[in-house]
Design an enzyme around this catalytic site. Sequence first.
Site, mmCIF file in Angstrom:
data_model
loop_
_atom_site.group_PDB
_atom_site.id
_atom_site.type_symbol
_atom_site.label_atom_id
_atom_site.label_comp_id
_atom_site.label_asym_id
_atom_site.label_seq_id
_atom_site.Cartn_x
_atom_site.Cartn_y
_atom_site.Cartn_z
ATOM 1 N N TRP A 62 0.793 -1.225 0.000
ATOM 2 C CA TRP A 62 0.000 0.000 0.000
ATOM 3 C C TRP A 62 0.825 1.275 0.000
ATOM 4 C CZ3 TRP A 62 1.588 2.206 4.471
ATOM 5 C CH2 TRP A 62 1.804 1.414 5.603
ATOM 6 N N ASN A 63 2.146 1.192 0.158
ATOM 7 C CA ASN A 63 2.882 2.445 0.350
ATOM 8 C C ASN A 63 3.211 3.169 -0.956
ATOM 9 O OD1 ASN A 63 4.645 0.234 -0.079
ATOM 10 N ND2 ASN A 63 6.361 1.365 0.777
ATOM 11 N N LYS B 42 -2.781 -8.432 -7.730
ATOM 12 C CA LYS B 42 -3.571 -8.306 -6.518
ATOM 13 C C LYS B 42 -2.986 -7.134 -5.728
ATOM 14 C CE LYS B 42 -4.879 -9.001 -2.119
ATOM 15 N NZ LYS B 42 -4.494 -8.043 -1.054
ATOM 16 N N GLY C 101 6.266 -6.552 0.148
ATOM 17 C CA GLY C 101 5.501 -6.338 1.371
ATOM 18 C C GLY C 101 6.269 -6.808 2.586
ATOM 19 N N GLU D 290 10.450 -8.833 -2.410
ATOM 20 C CA GLU D 290 11.092 -7.615 -1.927
ATOM 21 C C GLU D 290 10.413 -7.285 -0.609
ATOM 22 O OE1 GLU D 290 11.578 -4.343 -0.576
ATOM 23 O OE2 GLU D 290 10.570 -3.428 -2.288
ATOM 24 N N LEU D 291 11.130 -7.492 0.495
ATOM 25 C CA LEU D 291 10.515 -7.470 1.814
ATOM 26 C C LEU D 291 10.995 -6.274 2.627
ATOM 27 C CD1 LEU D 291 10.803 -11.327 2.391
ATOM 28 C CD2 LEU D 291 8.963 -10.037 1.282
ATOM 29 N N CYS E 261 10.147 0.673 2.641
ATOM 30 C CA CYS E 261 10.999 -0.457 3.032
ATOM 31 C C CYS E 261 12.454 -0.044 3.177
ATOM 32 C CB CYS E 261 10.863 -1.576 2.013
ATOM 33 S SG CYS E 261 11.166 -1.050 0.311
ATOM 34 N N GLU F 58 11.077 -3.708 12.170
ATOM 35 C CA GLU F 58 10.636 -2.665 11.245
ATOM 36 C C GLU F 58 9.381 -1.981 11.778
ATOM 37 O OE1 GLU F 58 10.394 -2.197 6.463
ATOM 38 O OE2 GLU F 58 9.279 -3.888 7.309
#
Length: 490
Positions: free
Chosen positions: A149-150, A173, A226, A248-249, A282, A383
């Site tokens: 969502w960012n 999605k 996410g 990508e976390l 992130c 985080e």
Amino acid sequence: MQKYPMFVDGRNHEPAGGEWFLTDDPFQGKPWAEIARGGQRDVDEAVEAAHRAFPGWADLTASARGALLRTLGDALAGHAERLARLEVRDNGKLLSEMHAQLSYLPQWFHYYGGLADKIEGTVVPLDKKGYFAYTQKEPLGVVAIITPWNSPLMLLAWKLAPALAAGCTVVVKPSEYTSASTVEFVRLLHTAGLPPGVVNVVTGFGHDVGAALVAHPLVRKVSFTGADTTGRQINAAAARDLKPVSLELGGKSPNIVFADADLDAAVNGVVSGIFAATGQTCIAGSRLLVQDTVHDEVVRRVVDLAGTARMGDPADPATQIGPITTPAQHAKVLDYIDIALAEGATLALGGSAATRPECGDGWFVEPTIFTGVDNGMRIAQEEVFGPVLAVIPFSDEQHAVEIANDSRFGLGAGVWTSDIARAFRMAQRIRSGTVWVNTYRAVSYLAPFGGVKDSGIGRENGIGAVHAYLEDRCVWINTGAETGNPFVLR
């Protein structure tokens, strides 16, 4: 109240279950639109549409696909302002940042459009006479893209442009918190000429839509950005069907300031690294490592600069810090502030929800800075994803490296120094997918981006990103070799 249906096979798609859910305006603190709630049947229809579209899309000449991608980039450029304002409404990020992102985003489609017909196989110089062998790069098939969502559209473009250039078809999605802009984005792509079924959008929740997408037998790859907890679940689910993943976390990035740095530039970079995008990124430089000889001066300057930040309406060009995107994230950030205080960190700035009149009814948190932080504290290891900075002193280069690498994450890092040799040494020794030297938070379609350790698998952007959506086929041709004994390996 606006309504956003899904988009499947080139047209609007009503939810099979007839359900809708509300999406909020983080600045107003109230709903502004209804989003279609998808489920298994909607996922099935979208994946099957992508599967039907795949042969035609993959069989286009690479030059034709590339030309269409460049056309899509041009179309997006013409709608950057509208899409930027839609993102601001849905996720609360600053219009100035969203406008910059959306104006830059067409470059991904131009770049990968140009790269589409540069994807080449090789001739293999075999060690066996009488044979000729070559390789071909083939698209994987239907790809599931799951976005956060960012920065919904920017992170979608990072995945979508190389996937389309490779010849894959896609089901997207988006986050349930920020779905509207993705629906509008994909509608625009089809209006600009993308064939039906090549890109589809199914909106809804992770346990309904995301899980069904990852498990679908026709999906051949999953690309996700996410939280690392969700990334682990996706990786485990995809592994059951041996599907490749790109993940990508999260991050807990160190921003390291040496005493010989240009302190004016460093302080600006530190504030940008954690308070830009309200810390909801992130790559946030959420750990400030400062050499002890300049610690107090740097902290004072950072506190002074962050304390002047203008908060309020993200659509106002003068605003510098906007709201937290969701109520749940707002509560999480405030919880971490309480955790830091309980752990013994010293509050140097902020530390509470923002109640300024210009923040209205939105979900705001004051820019918050903690000193006296030990790297073992939760505030330094976990985080937060909000405007919260943990300041940690270090003595020398070796000490800085030890603290920087003492994290399960490894997405980004910043180094501020005037010593070029030190810059090279630090970049070599820090375990991170990206190291910025005397800058922070810079990205490009040309530069690979991704993490190590718990920050993910794979890289986005750059030439290599397209290969994440391809697989090799090796072809052997007998040009005169004897068949020989049929029971012996050739």
